[in-house]
Write a protein that holds these residues in place. Structure first.
Motif, mmCIF file in Angstrom:
data_model
loop_
_atom_site.group_PDB
_atom_site.id
_atom_site.type_symbol
_atom_site.label_atom_id
_atom_site.label_comp_id
_atom_site.label_asym_id
_atom_site.label_seq_id
_atom_site.Cartn_x
_atom_site.Cartn_y
_atom_site.Cartn_z
ATOM 1 N N ALA A 186 -4.508 5.059 -0.481
ATOM 2 C CA ALA A 186 -3.572 4.183 -1.201
ATOM 3 C C ALA A 186 -4.046 2.735 -1.218
ATOM 4 O O ALA A 186 -3.323 1.850 -1.661
ATOM 5 N N TYR A 198 0.831 -1.210 0.000
ATOM 6 C CA TYR A 198 0.000 0.000 0.000
ATOM 7 C C TYR A 198 0.869 1.265 0.000
ATOM 8 O O TYR A 198 0.508 2.274 -0.596
ATOM 9 N N VAL A 220 -4.410 1.869 -9.097
ATOM 10 C CA VAL A 220 -3.757 3.116 -8.689
ATOM 11 C C VAL A 220 -3.082 3.762 -9.901
ATOM 12 O O VAL A 220 -3.235 4.965 -10.150
ATOM 13 N N ASN A 221 -2.361 2.966 -10.676
ATOM 14 C CA ASN A 221 -1.704 3.508 -11.873
ATOM 15 C C ASN A 221 -2.721 4.089 -12.845
ATOM 16 O O ASN A 221 -2.552 5.192 -13.370
ATOM 17 N N ASN A 252 1.928 2.140 -3.343
ATOM 18 C CA ASN A 252 0.812 2.859 -3.984
ATOM 19 C C ASN A 252 0.826 4.334 -3.601
ATOM 20 O O ASN A 252 0.652 5.212 -4.457
ATOM 21 N N ASN A 270 -5.688 0.100 -2.802
ATOM 22 C CA ASN A 270 -6.273 -0.461 -4.020
ATOM 23 C C ASN A 270 -5.193 -1.295 -4.700
ATOM 24 O O ASN A 270 -4.058 -1.366 -4.210
ATOM 25 N N SER A 271 -5.522 -1.909 -5.806
ATOM 26 C CA SER A 271 -4.517 -2.682 -6.546
ATOM 27 C C SER A 271 -3.546 -1.721 -7.228
ATOM 28 O O SER A 271 -3.866 -0.553 -7.471
ATOM 29 N N ARG A 272 -2.341 -2.210 -7.558
ATOM 30 C CA ARG A 272 -1.358 -1.389 -8.250
ATOM 31 C C ARG A 272 -1.917 -0.916 -9.580
ATOM 32 O O ARG A 272 -1.794 0.255 -9.961
#
Lengths: 411, 411
Positions: free
Chosen positions: A391, A321, A398-399, A324, A393-395
């Motif tokens: 922060a 996280y 987030v991206n 993230n 969430n999945s990578r």
């Protein structure tokens, strides 16, 4: 006819997160295919540690075996869990906290509200602004405030502004306040408090006989070794502070439910006759009478957090996280936005671009980027013009969210 | 210094069950080899239904799978559980209760206490005597009473005696009372209320605008088909009653933790300005702000109670305990003791032999028979001279305990 608690009628519109859910649901109903990414509510997304799952499966097997079956447990939590918590979370950091001072519960939110049960109606109360809304709303419900003004500030509460101007650490009040809510690492700003800053609060509290209600739900996200994880790292805190902790964010227990509150036996409050009363005894009575302990199965899961495997897995979750958070910070900064927090906390506190109000930015982000965040003004008047991005969430999400936001809001 | 809630200082000695635990622990410390049999606290002893365990193991697997992982759930409980409850526990019995009126919680004890959060401080309150102590103690804590007298009766509460003289059903008060706690099947006396008796309460409540707080935690133990399981089987109850239920006793969830409270949307209370306020809205706000829902894993376990296998297993559990109750009734009756309850409830209410006080009988039973029961006086002044024996134990222990008691106390 039975009379209601009129204090509830003082509460503003809705509790922040249900209001967000309402707006998101309305948008999704009209746009069922919009690829929504939620960085709003601070809710974890990654699987529960294997160590916790294994321990809970084994606990369920106990429940199927008459000789190991568990009925009512101690309202305060099982000794093996309280001891593991005292040892790993407190004693290992030099905090003089005994297992008997740990009360295991089903949630920090519950405890933050319930703690008011044992406190009198005539205390003066301070909260930071912005602030986690539960501190305020539970005081309103308990009748500890007057009505709210246009900005949503309740009469009778002392608001301590935190902003970039004071490095997001509230100034110590000049007057005497009886109860002070502190949350570090801070929700919503992601700020942390140094040892010196916390020592100043403890000194203030001891001088005035104040009680600090210290919310350390996000301590696992501290990366700076100089920042205290517990208020009890500060000399004198045993005489003036209650600490709230949770397994929600470090071990992903938001849907599994386990938390704890530390009430040192050295803490006292004043009775009407001027005598000193141990707060531990009052809280113990409250919990024995109005609570029945946390599920045995869940407590076994929480205990596994302290196993070698559990520690490794929770560290990995926190690192995930925090990576993230780093991405969010860097992307938004590169896009020219003003960004705070996110280095010792899973929250990034963003100044809204182009002078947008917090809710206007919320609506724009939802409608144009399909990203959900949390309006800073939902945390208090001083949060207006800010926005919280979580922060959790999945990578990939987030991206993707950062790409959408920076494309749209690049300054 | 921070002021405490002085109402806590009005509470008598200790909550009943911790006091029993204290005496038992002291005895065991001096007599570590005494073969203690506990028929005191109403705690289940038999394994959790396989259906519930299977559902929880499967829920834990969900928690390990990112695509099925559950973070924060609805504070009110998952819709699938609320719907199962509404359908099986209420609609199937002709009660007009919607899933949205069901609030899933971690315990009936908690809800019975927490419900006072939404009610005003100036209601008149009635409890039966004897009574489940939580109703009284939580009112004391909330400041709804004065001090206790020698008999442990709190000023400001209306006590409605229940005894053999009125077939263990309280008489309807002549004056107006705003809140009335009713528990049927009754804890501690094991008595039940007929449809006519409940209709009289509903009529009274509607006439006076009273709110009935109806505790149906033991409804699963009703064997007589004429006895209502829910207050909502009574016409008009939607306008005057909140009902508390639990998975603790029917499905053995005392250590697993799941319960529910029903707040019909047709219920209102009076605000200070004389307006009517929906109690559902207040309770929903209370739960959203001060509670975070029950563990997803546990809710899946509770849902399995309503599966075909779960229903068969919970029926078997209830039958098992009720066979225990039958043995207790028959053995004590044969020994010449006066016995009540135990046919539609897992509690047998025994008149103490030889005019012993409740606590004297408790101590004698503990010391000479190594059997733990619950002193009737712990449930209120009118419980003096009575003793509660719970049917929650293994068949072997129940038989053994009855042999010891009848040998020693045969009249």
């Amino acid at each position: 006819m039975a009379r209601i608690n009129d204090n509830y009628l003082k509460l503003k519109a809705g509790y922040l997160f249900p209001e967000i859910a309402r707006r998101v649901n309305a948008f999704v109903e009209e746009n069922p295919d919009a690829p929504i990414i939620k960085l709003g509510i601070g809710d974890v997304t990654e699987p529960l540690p294997q160590a916790c799952r294994d321990a809970m499966v084994s606990a369920i097997a106990d429940m199927g075996d008459r000789s190991k079956f568990k009925g009512y447990g101690p309202e305060q939590g099982y000794a093996w869990l309280r001891e593991a918590i005292a040892k790993h979370d407190f004693q290992a950091r030099g905090c003089d906290i005994d297992a008997s001072e740990i009360f295991v519960s089903d949630g920090s939110k519950c405890d933050c509200g319930n703690i008011l049960d044992i406190l009198g109606p005539d205390n003066t109360i301070a909260v930071t602004d912005p602030v986690y809304p539960v501190y305020v709303d539970t005081n309103v419900m308990a009748g500890n405030t007057g009505d709210a003004n246009e900005q949503g500030e309740y009469a009778g509460l002392t608001y301590l502004p935190i902003s970039a101007d004071n490095s997001f650490t509230a100034e110590i009040p000049s007057e005497k306040v009886d109860l002070i809510y502190l949350c570090f690492p801070n929700n919503p700003t992601g700020a942390v408090a140094t040892k010196a800053a916390l020592q100043a609060w403890v000194d203030y509290a001891r001088k005035h006989g104040s009680l600090l209600l210290f919310d350390a739900a996000y301590e696992a996200f501290i990366s700076d070794p100089e920042i205290p994880h517990s208020i009890y790292e500060i000399p004198g805190a045993r005489e003036c502070a209650i600490e709230f902790r949770s397994f929600s964010k470090n071990a992903g227990f938001t849907g599994t439910r386990c938390a704890l509150t530390v009430v040192p036996k050295t803490l006292t409050g004043k009775a009407a006759d001027g005598s000193d009363v141990e707060l531990w005894k009052l809280w113990n009575r409250r919990q024995s009478t109005k609570f029945n302990g946390v599920s045995y199965i869940v407590q076994r899961g929480a205990e596994a957090v302290y196993s070698e495997a559990g520690q490794a897995e929770t560290r990995a979750l926190v690192s995930f996280y925090m990576e993230n958070a780093k991405i969010i910070r860097e992307q938004l900064t590169a896009a020219g936005l003003e960004v705070h927090g996110g280095t010792n906390a899973p929250y990034v506190w963003v100044k809204t671009p182009a002078g947008l109000s917090s809710w206007d930015f919320f609506d724009q982000l939802l409608k144009t980027c399909h990203v959900v965040g949390t309006p800073g003004s939902g945390f208090g008047a001083a949060g207006e013009g800010y926005f919280r991005i979580s922060a959790f969430n999945s990578r990939e999400n987030v991206n993707e969210a950062m790409q959408r936001i920076t494309e749209k809001f690049k300054v």
